[in-house]
Design a protein around this motif. Structure first.
Motif, mmCIF file in Angstrom:
data_model
loop_
_atom_site.group_PDB
_atom_site.id
_atom_site.type_symbol
_atom_site.label_atom_id
_atom_site.label_comp_id
_atom_site.label_asym_id
_atom_site.label_seq_id
_atom_site.Cartn_x
_atom_site.Cartn_y
_atom_site.Cartn_z
ATOM 1 N N TYR A 41 0.909 -1.265 0.157
ATOM 2 C CA TYR A 41 -0.549 -0.110 -0.020
ATOM 3 C C TYR A 41 1.120 1.390 -0.140
ATOM 4 N N ASP A 42 0.219 2.244 -0.740
ATOM 5 C CA ASP A 42 1.055 3.800 -0.569
ATOM 6 C C ASP A 42 0.980 3.997 1.224
ATOM 7 N N PRO A 43 2.676 4.418 1.317
ATOM 8 C CA PRO A 43 2.871 4.382 2.673
ATOM 9 C C PRO A 43 2.056 6.037 3.227
ATOM 10 N N SER A 44 2.502 6.789 2.503
ATOM 11 C CA SER A 44 0.814 8.130 2.650
ATOM 12 C C SER A 44 -0.277 8.050 3.052
ATOM 13 N N LYS A 45 -1.031 7.497 2.929
ATOM 14 C CA LYS A 45 -1.916 6.944 1.870
ATOM 15 C C LYS A 45 -2.271 5.982 4.324
ATOM 16 N N ILE A 46 -1.491 5.938 4.580
ATOM 17 C CA ILE A 46 -2.075 4.228 5.902
ATOM 18 C C ILE A 46 -2.339 6.199 7.039
ATOM 19 N N ILE A 47 -3.718 6.314 7.705
ATOM 20 C CA ILE A 47 -3.622 7.177 8.895
ATOM 21 C C ILE A 47 -2.968 5.924 9.795
ATOM 22 N N LEU A 48 -1.667 5.979 10.835
ATOM 23 C CA LEU A 48 -2.162 5.935 11.791
ATOM 24 C C LEU A 48 -1.754 6.917 12.952
ATOM 25 N N PRO A 49 -2.270 5.971 14.321
ATOM 26 C CA PRO A 49 -3.076 6.865 15.096
ATOM 27 C C PRO A 49 -1.615 7.108 15.953
ATOM 28 N N SER A 50 -2.018 8.330 16.370
ATOM 29 C CA SER A 50 -1.076 9.040 17.555
ATOM 30 C C SER A 50 -0.499 8.112 18.884
ATOM 31 N N ALA A 51 0.497 8.508 19.354
ATOM 32 C CA ALA A 51 0.552 7.748 20.526
ATOM 33 C C ALA A 51 -0.072 7.963 21.461
ATOM 34 N N GLY A 52 0.029 9.127 21.717
ATOM 35 C CA GLY A 52 -0.755 9.972 23.118
ATOM 36 C C GLY A 52 -2.230 9.697 22.955
ATOM 37 N N GLU A 53 -3.004 8.556 21.980
ATOM 38 C CA GLU A 53 -4.479 8.491 21.786
ATOM 39 C C GLU A 53 -4.875 7.730 22.317
ATOM 40 N N GLU A 54 -4.453 6.800 23.474
ATOM 41 C CA GLU A 54 -4.520 5.443 23.960
ATOM 42 C C GLU A 54 -5.831 6.429 24.870
#
Lengths: 164, 460
Positions: A150-163
């Motif tokens: 997959y195109d890495p720019s299209k993957i939206i990862l949750p940021s570390a602080g949002e747990e």
């Protein structure tokens, strides 16, 4: 002129040489039946009998165009025609064309499903498609294959602080 | 599947109601039409592997090549038998064809079975017509001994199989091949389990045959008339391979250790039977031992249970079926002229029958696994797979390939080259029928070189 028969009966083999008039003669000298014949002769009277006691006569005697099917020449020719037609023209030619144009199913998942997942059909299409894509990408000058699916720019990862 | 079975069933009325003059013509034509129709089975349209229109009979990429081979062989058997059966009374000729057709029917049902018990019943049923063909129409007195060996070797192997299958049915609940491939195989730890493992396979190992239990094969092949030899070599041996491939999926993981003695026997058998071939005086016996040798390679390929092993096994089974049957037909052309199978008596035949020598040449090249024929492809795939399994096997399989080439060449040179035997004074010319028979054997091998994916099975 029929040639006399020579019957040879060695203990270890049961070869019966036929007087086969009209058959292909192998040129041997002297001619069979003569006193100089290499085979053991005089063991039995002439006349090669088959299992039923009839004298074996080659079917080529009566029918010069014997094809090996039947002693009646008309049936023989028809049997030959039928066998060749259905065997070669239908089964091999038409059958072969049918098999050649079968769709690209290929092998499917079989008993090894638990051990190794094999790909299913469309193998030939897959190879053609791959060749086409390689040619296209080389012409454009881009990389043939990228490490990322997959195109890495299209993957939206949750940021570390949002747990939560 | 019914489009193959119903015309085959209808061959019975054809055989008994056709006029004596046209008996062989009509049966040949109908059998060839059935063979053409069987090619439609090659259209595998299902994603699940099995193509079945009813719960009892189905095909998948393993059974389809064998089914097509079976259907193809019936017209060839009829063509081959036509001459030597013709002196007999018509009702006996009809009986002979009926036996061939019934064998065909049972074989189609065996290869098409989706339920292992149906396969087992058909596996056993094929013994009966074959036994009758061998013991009634064989030519020497040894045929009775041959029939006994054939029947009792196979039965002794398959009665344990029946018990094993019943145990399996009780454990698994179903013996349908469609379902069994997805079941988790039970771990086999007790002695009884190991005996059960052996019981599952011994019947097929005897049928293949494996080297230690192969004694029935030279007798049966030699004493059978040509159609019997053809069907034995081409199809009945493959029943064993097919059965093994179906059963062995369920026998994991114990097979990893338990299969060792059988793999060793199979590999050793390749060399031993190949060497025996070089010392044979009887032509049909030579071809029979060569069948044991090739099947030893197939057994080894199946028992190591790798995808390539299976693929190579199927390809070699199909290619060997056609090549071996072709060789038996050629041996029969000699036998019909000389009434002897002794190799020494029919030397230098190339000078007398040059066209038949061409067929002898191609058939022997197929037997010695000449590239690009599928015989080589199957052997190479198995040898490669075995090398991957254990590097030491290359010594045995390589020597086996060498010996195979030696005896195939030996067979060709002994029958075709050299001085013509002085004892032969008159040989009938080759019949068109014999040439057609050889063409119908060898053209499919050559065509299969071009489309091997028909034979690969599901593993490649």
């Amino acid at each position: 002129m029929t040639s006399w028969l020579v019957r040879i009966l060695p203990a270890w083999s049961r070869v019966r040489l036929g007087s086969v008039p009209g058959a292909r003669f192998v040129s041997q000298t002297p001619s069979p039946g003569a006193t100089g014949s290499p085979a053991v002769s005089g063991l039995s009277p002439a006349g090669h009998n088959d299992a039923h006691g009839h004298v074996e006569v080659s079917l080529y005697e009566k029918n010069r165009d014997f094809h090996g099917f039947h002693k009646d020449p008309q049936v023989d020719v028809w049997n030959m025609k039928v066998a060749f037609f259905f065997g070669i023209s239908v089964a091999i030619v038409i059958g072969g064309t049918f098999v050649h144009y079968l769709p690209d199913h290929g092998a499917s998942i079989g008993p090894f499903v638990l051990t190794c997942m094999k790909s299913s059909g469309m193998r030939q299409w897959a190879r053609r498609e791959a060749e086409r894509l390689i040619k296209e990408r080389e012409a454009k000058g881009i990389a043939i294959l990228d490490g990322n699916y997959y195109d890495p720019s299209k993957i939206i990862l949750p940021s570390a602080g949002e747990e939560k | 599947m019914l489009k193959i079975l119903i015309p085959t069933l209808m061959l019975f009325p054809t055989t008994w109601l056709a006029t004596p003059k046209w008996l062989w013509t009509t049966t040949t034509a109908q059998a060839l039409i059935i063979a053409t129709a069987s090619l439609t089975l090659l259209n595998w349209s299902s994603e699940t592997g099995w193509t079945s229109t009813n719960p009892y009979l189905g095909t998948d990429p393993l059974s389809t090549p064998l089914l097509v081979l079976t259907c193809w062989l019936l017209p060839l058997m009829i063509l081959a038998s036509q001459n030597h059966i013709s002196p007999e009374p018509v009702s006996r000729q009809r009986t002979y064809i009926t036996l061939l057709v019934s064998l065909q029917l049972f074989l189609i049902m065996a290869f098409g079975a989706t339920e292992i018990i149906l396969f087992y019943i058909m596996f056993e049923t094929t013994l009966i017509p074959t036994l009758i063909i061998i013991t009634r129409w064989g030519n020497q007195t040894e045929r009775l001994n041959a029939g006994t060996y054939f029947l009792f070797y196979t039965l002794a192997g398959s009665l344990p199989l029946l018990v094993a299958l019943l145990i399996l049915q009780k454990e698994m609940g179903s013996l349908s091949m469609l379902i069994i491939q997805y079941m988790q195989p039970a771990p086999l730890c007790t002695w009884a389990d190991k005996i059960w493992w052996a019981a599952c396979l011994i019947a097929f190992l005897v049928k293949m045959p494996l080297y230690g239990v192969h004694l029935w094969l030279p007798k049966a092949h030699v004493e059978a008339p040509v159609a019997g030899s053809m069907v034995l070599a081409a199809v009945l041996l493959k029943l064993g391979g097919y059965g093994m491939m179906r059963m062995i999926i369920m026998l994991e993981p114990a097979s990893k250790n338990l299969a060792y003695p059988f793999i060793i026997l199979a590999l050793w058998g390749i060399i031993m039977t190949g060497s025996i071939c070089l010392r044979q005086t009887d032509l049909k016996s030579l071809i029979a031992y060569s069948s044991v040798s090739h099947m030893g390679l197939v057994v080894a390929g199946i028992l190591i249970q790798t995808p390539w092993g299976f693929t190579g096994a199927i390809i070699l089974m199909i290619a060997h079926g056609l090549a071996s049957s072709a060789l038996f037909c050629l041996a029969n052309t000699n036998y019909e002229r000389l009434h002897s199978r002794t190799l020494l008596l029919a030397r230098g035949m190339q000078a007398i029958l040059p066209l038949m020598a061409a067929w002898w040449f191609i058939a022997n090249l197929a037997n010695l696994a000449l590239p690009p024929l599928p015989n080589l492809m199957g052997e190479l795939i198995i040898i490669t797979s075995m090398f991957n399994w254990s590097s030491w096997t290359i010594i045995l399989t390589g020597t086996g390939t060498l010996i195979t080439a030696s005896y195939s060449l030996y067979m060709y040179l002994m029958t075709q080259r050299g001085p013509v035997t002085t004892l032969i004074t008159a040989i009938e010319p080759s019949h068109t029928r014999e040439h057609l028979l050889m063409a119908l054997h060898l053209i499919p091998i050559i065509m299969l070189t071009l489309k091997p994916e028909l034979m690969w099975g599901w593993c490649f």
